[in-house]
Design a protein around this motif. Structure first.
Motif, PDB file in Angstrom:
ATOM      1  N   ALA A  56       3.988   7.488  -2.875  1.00  0.00           N
ATOM      2  CA  ALA A  56       3.472   6.157  -2.559  1.00  0.00           C
ATOM      3  C   ALA A  56       4.526   5.293  -1.874  1.00  0.00           C
ATOM      4  CB  ALA A  56       2.973   5.480  -3.832  1.00  0.00           C
ATOM      5  N   GLU A  57       5.786   5.436  -2.283  1.00  0.00           N
ATOM      6  CA  GLU A  57       6.855   4.633  -1.688  1.00  0.00           C
ATOM      7  C   GLU A  57       7.023   4.936  -0.206  1.00  0.00           C
ATOM      8  OE1 GLU A  57       6.976   6.285  -4.487  1.00  0.00           O
ATOM      9  OE2 GLU A  57       7.101   4.624  -5.932  1.00  0.00           O
ATOM     10  N   ALA A  58       6.691   6.165   0.209  1.00  0.00           N
ATOM     11  CA  ALA A  58       6.777   6.511   1.627  1.00  0.00           C
ATOM     12  C   ALA A  58       5.684   5.823   2.429  1.00  0.00           C
ATOM     13  CB  ALA A  58       6.684   8.031   1.801  1.00  0.00           C
ATOM     14  N   ILE A  59       4.547   5.568   1.808  1.00  0.00           N
ATOM     15  CA  ILE A  59       3.462   4.857   2.498  1.00  0.00           C
ATOM     16  C   ILE A  59       3.877   3.404   2.738  1.00  0.00           C
ATOM     17  CG2 ILE A  59       1.025   4.260   2.455  1.00  0.00           C
ATOM     18  CD1 ILE A  59       1.579   7.270   2.430  1.00  0.00           C
ATOM     19  N   VAL A  60       4.537   2.815   1.756  1.00  0.00           N
ATOM     20  CA  VAL A  60       5.018   1.435   1.913  1.00  0.00           C
ATOM     21  C   VAL A  60       6.135   1.384   2.949  1.00  0.00           C
ATOM     22  CG1 VAL A  60       6.087  -0.548   0.775  1.00  0.00           C
ATOM     23  CG2 VAL A  60       4.432   0.857  -0.469  1.00  0.00           C
ATOM     24  N   GLY A  61       7.131   2.261   2.812  1.00  0.00           N
ATOM     25  CA  GLY A  61       8.293   2.229   3.704  1.00  0.00           C
ATOM     26  C   GLY A  61       8.991   0.885   3.640  1.00  0.00           C
ATOM     27  N   GLU A  62       9.342   0.359   4.787  1.00  0.00           N
ATOM     28  CA  GLU A  62      10.041  -0.930   4.882  1.00  0.00           C
ATOM     29  C   GLU A  62       9.081  -2.079   5.198  1.00  0.00           C
ATOM     30  OE1 GLU A  62      13.410  -1.450   4.260  1.00  0.00           O
ATOM     31  OE2 GLU A  62      13.030   0.556   3.442  1.00  0.00           O
ATOM     32  N   LEU A  63       7.803  -1.847   5.021  1.00  0.00           N
ATOM     33  CA  LEU A  63       6.800  -2.808   5.485  1.00  0.00           C
ATOM     34  C   LEU A  63       6.668  -4.004   4.544  1.00  0.00           C
ATOM     35  CD1 LEU A  63       4.593  -3.275   7.647  1.00  0.00           C
ATOM     36  CD2 LEU A  63       3.028  -1.999   6.168  1.00  0.00           C
ATOM     37  N   ASN A  64       6.888  -5.190   5.069  1.00  0.00           N
ATOM     38  CA  ASN A  64       6.513  -6.437   4.402  1.00  0.00           C
ATOM     39  C   ASN A  64       6.331  -7.510   5.473  1.00  0.00           C
ATOM     40  OD1 ASN A  64       9.099  -7.439   5.033  1.00  0.00           O
ATOM     41  ND2 ASN A  64       9.875  -7.153   2.953  1.00  0.00           N
ATOM     42  N   MET A  65       6.149  -8.745   5.053  1.00  0.00           N
ATOM     43  CA  MET A  65       5.864  -9.795   6.041  1.00  0.00           C
ATOM     44  C   MET A  65       7.002 -10.016   7.030  1.00  0.00           C
ATOM     45  SD  MET A  65       3.638 -12.797   4.190  1.00  0.00           S
ATOM     46  CE  MET A  65       4.562 -12.912   2.666  1.00  0.00           C
ATOM     47  N   MET A  66       8.238  -9.802   6.584  1.00  0.00           N
ATOM     48  CA  MET A  66       9.370 -10.004   7.475  1.00  0.00           C
ATOM     49  C   MET A  66       9.470  -8.897   8.516  1.00  0.00           C
ATOM     50  SD  MET A  66      10.864 -12.832   6.842  1.00  0.00           S
ATOM     51  CE  MET A  66      12.456 -12.589   7.649  1.00  0.00           C
ATOM     52  N   THR A  67       9.181  -7.670   8.124  1.00  0.00           N
ATOM     53  CA  THR A  67       9.360  -6.532   9.032  1.00  0.00           C
ATOM     54  C   THR A  67       8.095  -6.189   9.815  1.00  0.00           C
ATOM     55  OG1 THR A  67       8.730  -4.923   7.322  1.00  0.00           O
ATOM     56  CG2 THR A  67      11.058  -5.542   7.455  1.00  0.00           C
ATOM     57  N   LEU A  68       6.963  -6.780   9.436  1.00  0.00           N
ATOM     58  CA  LEU A  68       5.677  -6.416  10.021  1.00  0.00           C
ATOM     59  C   LEU A  68       5.658  -6.410  11.552  1.00  0.00           C
ATOM     60  CD1 LEU A  68       2.641  -5.803   9.837  1.00  0.00           C
ATOM     61  CD2 LEU A  68       2.248  -8.238   9.430  1.00  0.00           C
ATOM     62  N   PRO A  69       6.135  -7.467  12.226  1.00  0.00           N
ATOM     63  CA  PRO A  69       6.050  -7.441  13.702  1.00  0.00           C
ATOM     64  C   PRO A  69       6.793  -6.261  14.316  1.00  0.00           C
ATOM     65  CG  PRO A  69       6.515  -9.665  12.914  1.00  0.00           C
ATOM     66  CD  PRO A  69       6.674  -8.754  11.738  1.00  0.00           C
ATOM     67  N   GLY A  70       7.979  -5.957  13.809  1.00  0.00           N
ATOM     68  CA  GLY A  70       8.746  -4.850  14.365  1.00  0.00           C
ATOM     69  C   GLY A  70       8.149  -3.499  14.045  1.00  0.00           C
ATOM     70  N   VAL A  71       7.608  -3.350  12.832  1.00  0.00           N
ATOM     71  CA  VAL A  71       7.013  -2.076  12.439  1.00  0.00           C
ATOM     72  C   VAL A  71       5.871  -1.715  13.377  1.00  0.00           C
ATOM     73  CG1 VAL A  71       5.623  -0.940  10.654  1.00  0.00           C
ATOM     74  CG2 VAL A  71       7.723  -2.154  10.027  1.00  0.00           C
ATOM     75  N   ARG A  72       5.060  -2.722  13.698  1.00  0.00           N
ATOM     76  CA  ARG A  72       3.924  -2.414  14.561  1.00  0.00           C
ATOM     77  C   ARG A  72       4.324  -2.297  16.027  1.00  0.00           C
ATOM     78  NH1 ARG A  72      -1.422  -6.009  15.169  1.00  0.00           N
ATOM     79  NH2 ARG A  72      -0.072  -7.082  16.628  1.00  0.00           N
ATOM     80  N   ALA A  73       5.196  -3.186  16.469  1.00  0.00           N
ATOM     81  CA  ALA A  73       5.514  -3.235  17.895  1.00  0.00           C
ATOM     82  C   ALA A  73       6.535  -2.193  18.326  1.00  0.00           C
ATOM     83  CB  ALA A  73       6.027  -4.632  18.251  1.00  0.00           C
ATOM     84  N   ARG A  74       7.424  -1.769  17.400  1.00  0.00           N
ATOM     85  CA  ARG A  74       8.474  -0.826  17.798  1.00  0.00           C
ATOM     86  C   ARG A  74       8.303   0.554  17.173  1.00  0.00           C
ATOM     87  NH1 ARG A  74      11.259  -5.717  17.328  1.00  0.00           N
ATOM     88  NH2 ARG A  74      11.965  -5.286  15.201  1.00  0.00           N
TER      89      ARG A  74
END
Length: 510
Positions: A267-285
């Motif tokens: 389950a922790e791999a599904i989360v990864g580094e994703l939260n509100m602060m990282t969201l724009p970069g996770v999706r865009a990069r």
């Protein structure tokens, strides 16, 4: 003890409420139920203890969240909480709270969301969890063979919780025919999704949207699939984001074996580094998270803005607004570059937002982003609701708590929530709160309670708040400090008109 359809529970009594915490409204979404529509709860024997919160949905916590959730996190998280008024009356109005957090953070257990004051005022308050991040919004070609709707699992969870309310709320004195769904930020956007999608519209009778956007909150409402995904450009569909995620974990293919391997990931791999602060970069990069709700053709049939434009939303009384220093920012290295984004109306935007040329780049970027992401979309939804004969009340919340005056230039995003719940002591140092703070909380909370009770926020002792009668108002402005509240044409009308011209002509996909 109270018996719901699925089984008996034992709650706890407070001064004003009987509180039931951690009631399951769906089977745990783990194992084979990961990335599956929420399944019915298996009835239980005996009496279930309902005195402690169940886990919030698994996420990467974030400092600075206005309603933080730091612990007691799990993929097994589909639970709700209820505050029942301690009286013998029946048919109390019901309010169902959907938390914010960018569809990647948050949970119904935050102390700011305590429903005690609502129960005190004769409302049954329900707070819910729903799957977040890649647990809640995920697609992959291997899911095609699954039975039931696919992709927007977090929205399906919200609908499932509302169905629980319809089945069970009368057992504790709630009226299933008087349900108000309300939420802030991603929760407010969820309310708009529920109001604009056909399968959910019959589950509530009123809606409150707090800083929920109204166009595409997360910048793009992607389709499930897209021919553009074969061009080598960044993903343009939910499936393509899912394929990127699978590949990043060494999972290739589109068959049932790929799905089994995905469901076997920790389950922790599904989360990864994703939260509100990282969201724009996770999706865009990284290109491995779709960013929230997308067009799947069943749970979400079309973007919210399109549904409201066509008058295809639930025609229920609507309260909608923002804070006056809300969320949003535009990225640019210089003022010239910032204004250049507006093309042929650049000079009009400059004259409106920076008439003497003294405003800082950071302040301009925030003001323009705030109006693009929150204020203009809220006005758009209010105008379309009015156009289609929905009773509509439009507001802008500007109260700043005593301890933050001098630090905050207006009310930031989500700072209206403890006023709505009348839980200021959970957000601010109680010793610093003054009479103006307490009055603002009492008023804003009372507006919500009255609206849930009758479909009109007005009531004894409150400043009058007329319903919207024209595209520009009236707008209720709650001031930075104290009453009186302003009732007027929106003073930001000319600025928002320019932003509207910008957002309606620009392809804003990331």
């Amino acid at each position: 003890m109270t018996r719901f359809e699925e089984g008996a529970v034992k709650g706890a009594h407070t001064e004003h409420a009987t509180v039931f915490k951690g009631i399951p409204f769906a089977t745990p979404p783990v194992g084979e139920n990961r990335w599956r529509a929420p399944q019915d709860v298996t009835p239980w024997e005996g009496v279930r203890d309902a005195t402690q919160f169940a886990p919030s949905c698994l996420q990467k916590p974030m400092d600075g969240d206005e309603a933080p959730i730091y612990d007691n996190l799990s993929e097994d998280c589909l639970y709700l909480n209820v505050w029942q008024p301690r009286d013998d009356q029946e048919k109390h109005p019901v309010m169902v709270w959907i938390h914010g957090g960018g569809f990647v953070n948050g949970g119904g257990a935050s102390e700011i969301y305590n429903g005690e004051r609502f129960a005190r005022d004769g409302v049954v308050l329900v707070s819910i969890n729903y799957r977040l991040g890649r647990f809640g919004f995920f697609d992959h070609p291997a899911l095609e063979g699954e039975v039931g709707p696919k992709g927007n699992f977090g929205l399906m969870d919200q609908k499932k919780a509302l169905e629980w309310v319809q089945r069970n709320i009368s057992r504790i004195g709630g009226d299933p025919n008087n349900v108000t769904v309300f939420g802030e930020s991603a929760g407010g956007n969820s309310v708009l999704q529920l109001a604009s999608q056909p399968e959910s519209q019959a589950l509530f009778q009123r809606a409150i949207v707090m800083s929920g956007g109204g166009r595409d909150l997360m910048n793009s409402a992607y389709p499930r699939t897209s021919a553009d995904d074969d061009t080598g450009k960044p993903p343009r569909s939910a499936e393509a984001f899912g394929l990127k995620f699978a590949t990043s974990h060494g999972i290739e293919g589109r068959d049932t074996d790929a799905l089994s391997r995905l469901r076997a990931l920790p389950a922790e791999a599904i989360v990864g580094e994703l939260n509100m602060m990282t969201l724009p970069g996770v999706r865009a990069r990284q290109h491995d998270y779709v960013g929230g709700p997308f067009i799947d053709g069943q749970t979400v049939v079309a973007p919210v803005a399109e549904r409201f434009e066509r008058g295809q939303q639930a025609k229920v009384p609507l309260m909608i607004g923002t804070t006056d220093n809300d969320l949003g920012s535009m990225t640019a290295d210089t003022k010239e570059a910032l204004f250049a984004r507006f093309g042929s109306i650049a000079e009009q935007v400059r004259a409106e937002y920076d008439p003497d040329g003294t405003r800082s780049l950071s302040d301009l970027a925030r003001a323009l982003g705030r109006d693009e992401k929150m204020n203009e979309p809220a006005r758009f939804i209010a105008r379309k609701a009015l156009e289609h004969n929905q009773p509509t009340w439009f507001y802008r919340f500007g109260h700043v708590a005593n301890e933050k005056r001098g630090d905050w230039n207006g009310a930031p995003h989500a700072t209206d929530v403890p006023y709505a719940f009348d839980t200021l002591d959970t957000r601010f140092d109680p010793t610093t709160l003054d009479d103006a703070d307490r009055q603002a909380a009492a008023d804003f909370h009372a507006y919500l309670v009255n609206f849930a009770r009758t479909g009109d926020p007005n009531g004894n002792g409150l400043p009058n708040w007329p319903r919207m009668t024209a595209p520009d108002g009236p707008l209720l402005k709650m001031p930075a400090v104290d009453r009186p509240y302003a009732l007027e044409k929106d003073p930001w009308t000319s600025a928002l008109d320019l932003v509207e011209r910008y957002v309606t002509r620009t392809d804003r996909r990331a």
